[in-house]
Design an enzyme around this catalytic site. Structure first.
Site, PDB file in Angstrom:
ATOM      1  N   PHE A   1       0.622  -1.291   0.014  1.00 25.32           N
ATOM      2  CA  PHE A   1       0.063   0.163  -0.004  1.00 25.32           C
ATOM      3  C   PHE A   1       0.882   1.288  -0.058  1.00 25.32           C
ATOM      4  CE2 PHE A   1      -2.635  -3.456   1.915  1.00 25.32           C
ATOM      5  CZ  PHE A   1      -3.598  -3.190   1.056  1.00 25.32           C
ATOM      6  N   GLY A   2       2.190   1.309  -0.093  1.00 22.75           N
ATOM      7  CA  GLY A   2       2.863   2.275  -0.162  1.00 22.75           C
ATOM      8  C   GLY A   2       4.484   1.917   0.117  1.00 22.75           C
ATOM      9  N   GLU A   3       5.443   2.954   0.085  1.00 22.04           N
ATOM     10  CA  GLU A   3       6.673   2.572   0.431  1.00 22.04           C
ATOM     11  C   GLU A   3       6.985   2.582   1.640  1.00 22.04           C
ATOM     12  OE1 GLU A   3       7.878   6.102  -1.625  1.00 22.04           O
ATOM     13  OE2 GLU A   3       8.368   5.445  -3.610  1.00 22.04           O
TER      14      GLU A   3
ATOM     15  N   MET B   1      15.636  -1.801  10.137  1.00 27.34           N
ATOM     16  CA  MET B   1      16.512  -2.978   9.727  1.00 27.34           C
ATOM     17  C   MET B   1      17.398  -2.675   8.569  1.00 27.34           C
ATOM     18  SD  MET B   1      15.512  -4.441  12.346  1.00 27.34           S
ATOM     19  CE  MET B   1      16.086  -6.235  12.401  1.00 27.34           C
TER      20      MET B   1
ATOM     21  N   ASP C   1       3.547 -16.425   8.897  1.00 26.48           N
ATOM     22  CA  ASP C   1       4.252 -16.011   7.571  1.00 26.48           C
ATOM     23  C   ASP C   1       5.968 -16.109   7.979  1.00 26.48           C
ATOM     24  OD1 ASP C   1       4.370 -15.650   4.760  1.00 26.48           O
ATOM     25  OD2 ASP C   1       4.058 -13.596   5.145  1.00 26.48           O
TER      26      ASP C   1
ATOM     27  N   ASP D   1       6.699  -7.894   9.241  1.00 24.71           N
ATOM     28  CA  ASP D   1       5.596  -7.876   8.190  1.00 24.71           C
ATOM     29  C   ASP D   1       4.676  -8.952   9.117  1.00 24.71           C
ATOM     30  OD1 ASP D   1       3.922  -8.192   6.257  1.00 24.71           O
ATOM     31  OD2 ASP D   1       5.128  -8.605   4.784  1.00 24.71           O
TER      32      ASP D   1
HETATM   33  P1  ADP Z   1       3.837  -5.244   2.981  1.00 27.90           P
HETATM   34  O1  ADP Z   1       3.074  -5.745   4.211  1.00 27.90           O
HETATM   35  O2  ADP Z   1       2.892  -4.305   2.430  1.00 27.90           O
HETATM   36  O3  ADP Z   1       4.435  -6.407   2.232  1.00 27.90           O
HETATM   37  P2  ADP Z   1       6.330  -4.949   4.158  1.00 27.90           P
HETATM   38  O4  ADP Z   1       6.297  -4.735   5.808  1.00 27.90           O
HETATM   39  O5  ADP Z   1       6.831  -6.581   3.922  1.00 27.90           O
HETATM   40  O6  ADP Z   1       5.233  -4.498   3.489  1.00 27.90           O
HETATM   41  O7  ADP Z   1       7.418  -3.872   3.740  1.00 27.90           O
HETATM   42  C1  ADP Z   1       7.906  -3.944   2.637  1.00 27.90           C
HETATM   43  C2  ADP Z   1       9.270  -3.906   2.251  1.00 27.90           C
HETATM   44  O8  ADP Z   1       9.873  -2.676   3.072  1.00 27.90           O
HETATM   45  C3  ADP Z   1       9.997  -4.842   2.828  1.00 27.90           C
HETATM   46  O9  ADP Z   1      10.123  -6.159   1.913  1.00 27.90           O
HETATM   47  C4  ADP Z   1      11.281  -4.447   3.068  1.00 27.90           C
HETATM   48  O10 ADP Z   1      12.098  -4.332   1.963  1.00 27.90           O
HETATM   49  C5  ADP Z   1      11.011  -3.069   3.438  1.00 27.90           C
HETATM   50  N1  ADP Z   1      11.214  -3.014   5.147  1.00 27.90           N
HETATM   51  C6  ADP Z   1       9.811  -3.280   5.731  1.00 27.90           C
HETATM   52  N2  ADP Z   1      10.164  -3.128   7.067  1.00 27.90           N
HETATM   53  C7  ADP Z   1      11.355  -2.748   7.214  1.00 27.90           C
HETATM   54  C8  ADP Z   1      11.992  -2.270   8.362  1.00 27.90           C
HETATM   55  N3  ADP Z   1      11.765  -2.354   9.660  1.00 27.90           N
HETATM   56  N4  ADP Z   1      13.350  -1.823   7.955  1.00 27.90           N
HETATM   57  C9  ADP Z   1      13.835  -1.778   6.591  1.00 27.90           C
HETATM   58  N5  ADP Z   1      13.321  -2.187   5.724  1.00 27.90           N
HETATM   59  C10 ADP Z   1      11.941  -2.459   5.655  1.00 27.90           C
HETATM   60 MG    MG Z   2       2.471  -7.354   5.078  1.00 29.98          MG
HETATM   61 MG    MG Z   3       5.924  -7.865   2.757  1.00 30.96          MG
END
Ligand code: ADP
Ligand code: MG
Ligand code: MG
Length: 552
Positions: free
Chosen positions: A207-209, A276, A323, A341
Site C-alpha cells: 500500500f505504499g513505500e 533494519m 508467515d 511483516d
Molecule cells: P507489506 O506488508 O505491504 O508487504 P512489508 O512490511 O513487507 O510491507 O514492507 C515492504 C518492504 O519494505 C520489505 O520487503 C522491506 O524491503 C522493507 N521494510 C519493511 N520493514 C522494514 C524495516 N523495519 N526496516 C527496513 N526495511 C523494511
Molecule cells: Mg504485510
Molecule cells: Mg511484505
C-alpha cells in the site's frame, strides 16, 4: 552514470551519513535543535490529568486506585528506571532493589561467571549475617530453591510481590513518580509527520513505500511504512492495516520489529518501526555469494535462536505469525535479526485455542493448515523447520528457489514426503529440523505450557546461552557492512499508480483517527533513554532537595 543511478547514490549517501551521525555521535548526532527543545518536562501542577489517565489505562488488579506495578515499575523502561532510583533512595526497600538487579546481572553473565554471582547473591541477600542487605521477606522455600538448585525464579517472584504490596502506594506519592508522570505527559502529546525527516526508500509494500526516516528531536533512525489512504480504501486494506498496528503495538521484543509511532498525514497512515538496515535473510542466503549459498551451521543456529525468541514472545501474547520465512526476517546494523511483516498474523482471543484459514507462503505452510483443520501456534514451528532447513541447504525442503511447480504438488510433498538431509546438516541440527517438521502438530516440537523451554534444550539449540541471547549480548556471526545499503536501488523499487475514483468520507476519517494514536509508550521511552534525552531531562539536585519543576 544514468540519472537513476545518480539518484540512488545521492539518496544513499545522505542516508549513510545520517547513520554515521547516530552510530558514532554519542548523543546529539543528527538532532534538530528546535524539535529537541520541544521535549520539555511540564511543571508538576499540570500533571493531575495524566496521573488519573495512567491509573485508568493500567490499574493495579488488586488495588484499582493505584497504577499497575507490572506496567509502571517493570515493563515501561523509564518507569522502571525511576522506580529503581526510588528503591535506591529508600532504606527499607534498597536491599530488594539490589537483589533484583543482581539476579538480572547474573542472568546476563557468561555461563562460567554464574556460580560466583549466585554465591554473592546468597551471601548478600539471603544470609542474616549481612543485615544491611539481607532480604528478610523471602520465604524459606525460596532461599532453599536458590541455595540447593540455583534457581532464582521464586526469589524474583517473591521480591516483586513484596515490592508491589509494600512499596507501590508510597512510590505513587514520591517525587520519582512525579518525574515519571512528567515523561508520560510528554509521551502523550499529539504528534505527526513534522517530528520526522525522510530519507531514501527502503522497500515497497502493498500500500505504499517504506522509507528510512529520522526522529528530529532525538536523532534516532526508523523505518516509516506508509499506507496510502485511498489505496487502502480501494483495495479493502483497512482491516489488515489495523491488525498489523494493533499487534505490533502489543509486542515488545528485541526479536520482533517494534512499532514506535502510528500517525497520519494528509495522504497516508504511517507506521514508524525499528529500522533494519542489513537486508533480509533470503538475500543473505542466496544473493551475497552465488558460488557459496546458504549459511554455516553456527550462523544458522544464531539466527534460528533469535527467531525462536521472537516466536515465543508472539505466542505468549496469543499471536500466530503464520508467515515465517527467510524474507520476513530482517538484519539490523549489528547483525541481530527480527521478525517483520505481521500483516498475516492473527490473535487468538481469550478462551479461543485454535483458528482456521489458509494463510502463509507455499512451501512453508504446515500440514494441518493445508488440510483446512483448525490450528494454533504449531504452524509457526513447522515454518521454523522449513526456514532452518533453507538456511543450511539454500533450498527449501519441499521446494527449490525458483522451481516451477504447482502449489498442489508442493502441498502433496508437505503432506506426504519427508525432507532429505545432506551432509551439510550435523546430527543435532537434523534432529531439531525433524522434530519441527513433524507432520502431526501434537508431536511437533514447539510452544508448551507458556514457553519454548523444551525446544530451547533440544538438539542443536542446547548449546545456546539463552539468557545472554535474550539480553542481546551474544556476538552476531556476521556484521553487515555499515556503508552498504542492503536494498534495491531507489529507481528499482517501482512507483505506484495513482488511485482514482475514491472519495474519503466521515467514516474513513474516524478510522484514520482511531489508527493514529501517536507515540507507543515502551518504544518511545526506549528512544528517550537510548538517545540520552532521558538522562538530560532527569536531573536531581545533588543535595537531595526537590528540582524546581517538581515544587508546587
Ligand atoms: P507489506 O506488508 O505491504 O508487504 P512489508 O512490511 O513487507 O510491507 O514492507 C515492504 C518492504 O519494505 C520489505 O520487503 C522491506 O524491503 C522493507 N521494510 C519493511 N520493514 C522494514 C524495516 N523495519 N526496516 C527496513 N526495511 C523494511
Ligand atoms: Mg504485510
Ligand atoms: Mg511484505
Amino acid at each position: 552514470m544514468d540519472i537513476g543511478g545518480l539518484e540512488t547514490v545521492v539518496a544513499n549517501s545522505a542516508y549513510v551519513a545520517a547513520r554515521g551521525d547516530v552510530d558514532g555521535g554519542g548523543g546529539g548526532g543528527g538532532r534538530d535543535r528546535k524539535m529537541r527543545a520541544r521535549l520539555k518536562l511540564p511543571h508538576v501542577l499540570r500533571l493531575e490529568e495524566v496521573r488519573a489517565r495512567v491509573v485508568q489505562t493500567h490499574p493495579e488488579p488488586a488495588e484499582p486506585a493505584l497504577p499497575s506495578f507490572q506496567r509502571v515499575c517493570t515493563l515501561e523502561p523509564i518507569g522502571r528506571q525511576l522506580f529503581r532510583q526510588f528503591l535506591e533512595t529508600h532504606n527499607e526497600f534498597r536491599p530488594a532493589g539490589q537483589l533484583i538487579q543482581a539476579c538480572e546481572d547474573m542472568d546476563m553473565s557468561e555461563e562460567s561467571e554464574k556460580p560466583k554471582r549466585a554465591q554473592a547473591i546468597l551471601s548478600a541477600h539471603m544470609d542474616d549475617k549481612n543485615p544491611s542487605s539481607f532480604c528478610a521477606f523471602l520465604s524459606a522455600a525460596a532461599v532453599e530453591a536458590a541455595r540447593a538448585r540455583g534457581s532464582f525464579d521464586e526469589t524474583l517472584a517473591e521480591t516483586a510481590e513484596y515490592l508491589r504490596s509494600r512499596s507501590l502506594a508510597e512510590y505513587a506519592e514520591s517525587p520519582r513518580y512525579l518525574r515519571y508522570l512528567q515523561f508520560k505527559w510528554l509521551e502523550m502529546q499529539p504528534m505527526g509527520e513534522e517530528w520526522f525527516s525522510d530519507f531514501r526508500v527502503l522497500g515497497k509494500g502493498g500500500f505504499g513505500e517504506v522509507c528510512a526516516c529520522q526522529a528530529k528531536a532525538t536523532g534516532k533512525l526508523y523505518a516509516n511504512k506508509k499506507l496510502n489512504k485511498k489505496r487502502l480504501k480501494k483495495r479493502g486494506g483497512y482491516e489488515g492495516a489495523i491488525v498489523e498496528k494493533v499487534i505490533l503495538e502489543k509486542v515488545h521484543s528485541r526479536f520482533i520489529v517494534s512499532l514506535s509511532y502510528a500517525f497520519q498525514s494528509k495522504q497516508e497512515l504511517c507506521l514508524v518501526m525499528t529500522i533494519m538496515n542489513g537486508g533480509d535473510l533470503r538475500f543473505h542466503i542466496y544473493d551475497v555469494d552465488d558460488a557459496n549459498q546458504g549459511f554455516s551451521e553456527a550462523r544458522t543456529l544464531f539466527y534460528s535462536a533469535q527467531i525462536v525468541c521472537g516466536l515465543e514472545h508472539l505466542h505468549q501474547h496469543r499471536i500466530v505469525y503464520r508467515d515465517l520465512k527467510p524474507e520476513n526476517v530482517l538484519l539490523d546494523d549489528m547483525g541481530h535479526v527480527r521478525l517483520s511483516d505481521l500483516g498475516l498474523a492473527i490473535e487468538l482471543k481469550e478462551g479461543q485455542d485454535k483458528t482456521k484459514g489458509y494463510a502463509g507462503t507455499p512451501g512453508f505452510m504446515a500440514p494441518e493448515l493445508l488440510k483446512g483443520e483448525p490450528y494454533d501456534y504449531s504452524v509457526d514451528y513447522f515454518t521454523l523447520g522449513v526456514t532452518i532447513f533453507e538456511m543450511i541447504q539454500a533450498k527449501g525442503p519441499f521446494r527449490y528457489r525458483g522451481e516451477k511447480v504447482e502449489n498442489k504438488e508442493v502441498k502433496r510433498r508437505i503432506l506426504e514426503d519427508g525432507a532429505t538431509y545432506s551432509d551439510r546438516f550435523s546430527a543435532a541440527c537434523r534432529d531439531t529440523c525433524e522434530a519441527l517438521l513433524a507432520k502431526d502438530p501434537a508431536t511437533r516440537l514447539g510452544f508448551r505450557d507458556g514457553s519454548c523451554n523444551e525446544l530451547k534444550k533440544h538438539g542443536f539449540f542446547a548449546t545456546i546461552n539463552w539468557g545472554r541471547l535474550q539480553a542481546g549480548l551474544l556476538e552476531p556471526p556476521f556484521v553487515p557492512d555499515s556503508k552498504t545499503v542492503y536494498a534495491k536501488d531507489v529507481n528499482e523499487v517501482g512507483a505506484f499508480s495513482s488511485v482514482r475514483g475514491v472519495t474519503i468520507v466521515e467514516d474513513d476519517k474516524n478510522f484514520y483517527d482511531s489508527f493514529s494514536t501517536g507515540s507507543i509508550p515502551i518504544p518511545w521511552q526506549e528512544e528517550m533513554i537510548e538517545t540520552g534525552v532521558f538522562g538530560e531531562l532527569n536531573l536531581w539536585p545533588a543535595d537531595g532537595s526537590l528540582p524546581d519543576d517538581l515544587c508546587k
